[in-house]
Design a protein around this motif. Sequence first.
Motif, PDB file in Angstrom:
ATOM      1  N   ARG A 170     -22.884 148.642  85.531  1.00 48.43           N
ATOM      2  CA  ARG A 170     -23.608 149.766  84.963  1.00 48.43           C
ATOM      3  C   ARG A 170     -22.760 151.018  85.128  1.00 48.43           C
ATOM      4  O   ARG A 170     -21.922 151.094  86.018  1.00 48.43           O
ATOM      5  CB  ARG A 170     -24.945 149.958  85.657  1.00 48.43           C
ATOM      6  N   PRO A 225     -26.229 149.745  81.241  1.00 48.92           N
ATOM      7  CA  PRO A 225     -25.336 148.589  81.129  1.00 48.92           C
ATOM      8  C   PRO A 225     -24.132 149.004  80.279  1.00 48.92           C
ATOM      9  O   PRO A 225     -24.238 149.868  79.411  1.00 48.92           O
ATOM     10  CB  PRO A 225     -26.177 147.545  80.399  1.00 48.92           C
ATOM     11  N   MET A 271     -26.943 149.310  75.264  1.00 47.50           N
ATOM     12  CA  MET A 271     -25.733 149.144  76.044  1.00 47.50           C
ATOM     13  C   MET A 271     -24.715 150.181  75.579  1.00 47.50           C
ATOM     14  O   MET A 271     -24.534 150.402  74.397  1.00 47.50           O
ATOM     15  CB  MET A 271     -25.164 147.742  75.881  1.00 47.50           C
TER      16      MET A 271
END
Length: 93
Positions: A45, A86, A1
């Motif tokens: 995203r 993400p 992430m």
Amino acid sequence: MLTIHVQSEALLSRYAFGLRTAEYLVCRDCGVYVAAATTDSVGQRVIVIVNALDGREQFRKEPIPTVYDAETRDERVARRRSRWMPVKWSSES
């Protein structure tokens, strides 16, 4: 992430083109396009513009020119879901 830290929300401009499938993030101070963000049923995203990074020299790949004009809205959302990262946002303001 990926974590994106926004030092000043007041200096962040958000723009959406015609299909409104993403927000393009531009610095109000210097005008640099730094990232794009999209939200769908899976979550949020982003992509980051490598040339806007301090450490951009570590990403020395040649860009591949691409035109997405023929994509449908659904195809565009699916491509971004599969290729964009993400994100977690943090902010000081």
